[in-house]
Motif scaffolding. Structure first.
Motif, PDB file in Angstrom:
ATOM      1  N   PHE A   4       0.857  -1.194   0.000  1.00  0.00           N
ATOM      2  CA  PHE A   4       0.000   0.000   0.000  1.00  0.00           C
ATOM      3  C   PHE A   4       0.891   1.241   0.000  1.00  0.00           C
ATOM      4  N   ALA A   5       0.486   2.270  -0.762  1.00  0.00           N
ATOM      5  CA  ALA A   5       1.105   3.604  -0.645  1.00  0.00           C
ATOM      6  C   ALA A   5       0.024   4.623  -0.979  1.00  0.00           C
ATOM      7  N   GLY A  10       7.079   5.554   1.185  1.00  0.00           N
ATOM      8  CA  GLY A  10       5.731   5.560   1.766  1.00  0.00           C
ATOM      9  C   GLY A  10       4.987   4.249   1.544  1.00  0.00           C
ATOM     10  N   SER A  11       5.682   3.211   1.075  1.00  0.00           N
ATOM     11  CA  SER A  11       5.021   1.927   0.795  1.00  0.00           C
ATOM     12  C   SER A  11       5.135   0.988   1.989  1.00  0.00           C
ATOM     13  N   LYS A  17      -0.955  17.648   6.375  1.00  0.00           N
ATOM     14  CA  LYS A  17      -0.990  16.704   5.248  1.00  0.00           C
ATOM     15  C   LYS A  17       0.108  15.644   5.407  1.00  0.00           C
ATOM     16  N   ALA A  18       1.305  16.107   5.770  1.00  0.00           N
ATOM     17  CA  ALA A  18       2.409  15.150   5.964  1.00  0.00           C
ATOM     18  C   ALA A  18       2.070  14.200   7.120  1.00  0.00           C
ATOM     19  N   ALA A  19       1.489  14.764   8.183  1.00  0.00           N
ATOM     20  CA  ALA A  19       1.164  13.944   9.363  1.00  0.00           C
ATOM     21  C   ALA A  19       0.073  12.932   9.027  1.00  0.00           C
ATOM     22  N   PHE A  20      -0.809  13.295   8.101  1.00  0.00           N
ATOM     23  CA  PHE A  20      -1.884  12.371   7.700  1.00  0.00           C
ATOM     24  C   PHE A  20      -1.264  11.056   7.210  1.00  0.00           C
ATOM     25  N   GLU A  21      -0.223  11.197   6.393  1.00  0.00           N
ATOM     26  CA  GLU A  21       0.423   9.966   5.905  1.00  0.00           C
ATOM     27  C   GLU A  21       1.135   9.232   7.038  1.00  0.00           C
ATOM     28  N   THR A  22       1.999   9.966   7.765  1.00  0.00           N
ATOM     29  CA  THR A  22       2.812   9.307   8.798  1.00  0.00           C
ATOM     30  C   THR A  22       1.925   8.608   9.832  1.00  0.00           C
ATOM     31  N   GLU A  23       0.879   9.310  10.270  1.00  0.00           N
ATOM     32  CA  GLU A  23       0.041   8.736  11.334  1.00  0.00           C
ATOM     33  C   GLU A  23      -0.711   7.496  10.858  1.00  0.00           C
ATOM     34  N   HIS A  24      -1.183   7.534   9.604  1.00  0.00           N
ATOM     35  CA  HIS A  24      -1.913   6.360   9.115  1.00  0.00           C
ATOM     36  C   HIS A  24      -0.978   5.175   8.886  1.00  0.00           C
ATOM     37  N   LEU A  25       0.214   5.440   8.360  1.00  0.00           N
ATOM     38  CA  LEU A  25       1.152   4.326   8.166  1.00  0.00           C
ATOM     39  C   LEU A  25       1.499   3.705   9.517  1.00  0.00           C
ATOM     40  N   GLU A  26       1.644   4.569  10.516  1.00  0.00           N
ATOM     41  CA  GLU A  26       1.974   4.092  11.870  1.00  0.00           C
ATOM     42  C   GLU A  26       0.815   3.254  12.441  1.00  0.00           C
ATOM     43  N   ARG A  27      -0.393   3.835  12.358  1.00  0.00           N
ATOM     44  CA  ARG A  27      -1.561   3.168  12.955  1.00  0.00           C
ATOM     45  C   ARG A  27      -1.867   1.850  12.245  1.00  0.00           C
ATOM     46  N   TRP A  28      -1.762   1.871  10.911  1.00  0.00           N
ATOM     47  CA  TRP A  28      -2.164   0.684  10.154  1.00  0.00           C
ATOM     48  C   TRP A  28      -1.075  -0.398  10.113  1.00  0.00           C
ATOM     49  N   PHE A  29       0.185   0.078   9.896  1.00  0.00           N
ATOM     50  CA  PHE A  29       1.248  -0.909   9.623  1.00  0.00           C
ATOM     51  C   PHE A  29       2.335  -0.943  10.696  1.00  0.00           C
ATOM     52  N   GLY A  30       2.232  -0.001  11.652  1.00  0.00           N
ATOM     53  CA  GLY A  30       3.259   0.032  12.689  1.00  0.00           C
ATOM     54  C   GLY A  30       4.501   0.774  12.231  1.00  0.00           C
ATOM     55  N   GLY A  31       4.342   1.844  11.468  1.00  0.00           N
ATOM     56  CA  GLY A  31       5.483   2.701  11.105  1.00  0.00           C
ATOM     57  C   GLY A  31       5.894   2.521   9.676  1.00  0.00           C
TER      58      GLY A  31
END
Ligand SMILES: Cc1cc2nc3c(=O)[nH]c(=O)nc-3n(C[C@H](O)[C@H](O)[C@H](O)COP(=O)(O)OP(=O)(O)OC[C@H]3O[C@@H](n4cnc5c(N)ncnc54)[C@H](O)[C@@H]3O)c2cc1C
Length: 382
Positions: free
Chosen positions: A40-41, A59-60, A368-382
């Motif tokens: 996912f990216a 971001g993948s 906007k940048a945090a939207f990506e970082t936070e979702h990658l963290e929450r969904w995939f663990g970073g």
């Protein structure tokens, strides 16, 4: 209460559904998520890679990491959907669920415009980004055109965000004054979903950066060095394209397909005409009070997936259903200089959607940048 939810598509909508389901239901509830691609990216990465603000690879994330939420990811091709049976046929056999969520997105169809794929660079597809990036690196000035060749398409403001990114990129390389930068769309306004005022706002952003723009430019075909329109032509040296999008073939061939092929759903519950079968994100169709389709955006797919998960969990636990999806959401649009504006929409408002644009501010770009970082963290663990 043991049951299985089968989720078709592991993009914003599918992943949000899966993760929220697990937050609400214990391990005895099976969550099966199906996608043909292992990783996912987010779409924003495509534009960032194009102009050198990062790479798609950075971001993948592997969808297999969703196992941390007890999500059983299957990397297979879905070949048919059986809404009656809440099931799908896949390259590795039939999968069934007690609930079915269809989140298969929109498929790019550059083939619908002759010459588009041959002469343009499609940055709406991950596959198109490396060649577009290489072509931009090799660009030394001339006519650079961003062309919206079909609608609807994912993320209505993104072609203009892309154009502004290109403006900044060319400034940094000292090529902006050697370049005629333009953006053209077939739509009657730059951003029909944002209405006349929102489109004028975007026009002003482009004016301030010396970018030429044109709405109502219907592409008939693309030839070497020129886009042939129904009423004229636009020359280019480098062409970046947003191709037409259509529902994925497997949806078009299913009983879920509505008039235009997109999946009609109830605006509040996101349920299809089949009980226990939902559809979220770019693949579904809701017609707004102004007759336009609900905008296709990752933020909205995520909100829809979350609502569907809560409804399924409430049903299984014998609880009251959650509040209906209210059609509201916001999305930051980067406008260069480290700033972003926020488009806030109440898409279900009557007699027409209410859209407000705030900023640009540096804080919105950070969001906007945090939207990506936070979702990658929450969904995939970073
Ligand atoms: C350049 C660009 C920038 C964007 N920027 C933003 C932004 O800043 N903010 C925002 O909110 N949105 C943005 N978007 C839009 C956003 O990416 C989409 O709206 C979002 O991805 C839709 O989510 P979805 O879950 O509906 O579908 P998708 O994310 O497209 O997921 C669908 C999934 O289904 C899978 N699939 C399809 N058919 C099959 C099959 N037959 N078998 C197996 N798997 C299949 C696909 O592989 C895919 O992973 C942007 C889009 C682009 C192109």
């Amino acid at each position: 209460m043991s049951a299985r939810t089968l989720i078709l598509g592991g993009g914003f909508g599918g992943i949000a559904t899966a993760v929220e389901l697990r937050r609400r239901l214990g391990e005895e509830h099976e969550i099966v998520l199906v996608d043909r691609k292992p990783e996912f990216a987010m779409g924003l990465r495509k534009l960032w890679e194009l102009v050198g603000h990062g790479t798609v690879a950075e971001g993948s994330r592997s969808r297999a990491l969703l196992s941390r939420h007890g999500v059983d990811f299957r990397q297979v091709e879905i070949t048919a959907i059986d809404p009656e049976g809440r099931a799908a046929e896949t390259s590795e056999g039939r999968l069934e669920g007690d609930h079915l969520v269809v989140a298969l997105g929109a498929a790019a169809r550059p083939d619908l415009v002759p010459g588009l794929a041959e002469h343009g660079h499609d940055v709406w597809a991950f596959e198109g980004v490396p060649a577009a990036t290489a072509a931009l690196r090799g660009f030394e000035g001339g006519r650079l055109l961003v062309l919206v060749a079909g609608a609807p398409y994912p993320c209505p403001p993104a072609p203009y965000e892309c154009t502004i990114h290109l403006h900044e990129h060319l400034l940094e390389r000292g090529l902006r004054y050697e370049t005629d930068l333009a953006v053209a769309t077939l739509q009657p306004l730059l951003m029909p979903n944002a209405g006349r005022k929102g489109s004028e706002w975007m026009g002003k952003q482009l004016d301030e950066r010396g970018v030429a723009y044109r709405a109502g430019a219907k592409t008939e075909r693309v030839e070497p060095g020129r886009v042939v329109l129904a009423d004229g032509e636009i020359p280019f040296d480098l062409l970046i394209t947003v191709p037409p999008h259509r529902p994925p073939e497997v949806v078009l061939e299913s009983p879920l397909a509505g008039e235009q092929g997109w999946i009609p759903v109830d605006a509040g519950t996101l349920q299809t005409s089949y009980p226990g079968v939902y559809s979220v994100g770019d693949v579904m169709a809701i017609t707004l009070s102004n007759g336009l389709p609900f905008p296709k955006a990752g933020v909205m797919a995520k909100l829809q997936g979350t609502r569907v998960a809560r409804a399924i969990a409430a049903e299984l636990r014998g609880e009251e259903p959650p509040p209906l999806f209210d059609g509201s959401g916001f999305c930051p649009i980067e406008v260069g200089g480290g700033a972003a504006a926020v488009v806030q929409g109440r898409w279900y408002a009557e007699p027409e959607p209410v859209v407000a644009i705030s900023g640009p501010t540096a804080a919105h770009a950070a969001e906007k940048a945090a939207f990506e970082t936070e979702h990658l963290e929450r969904w995939f663990g970073g």
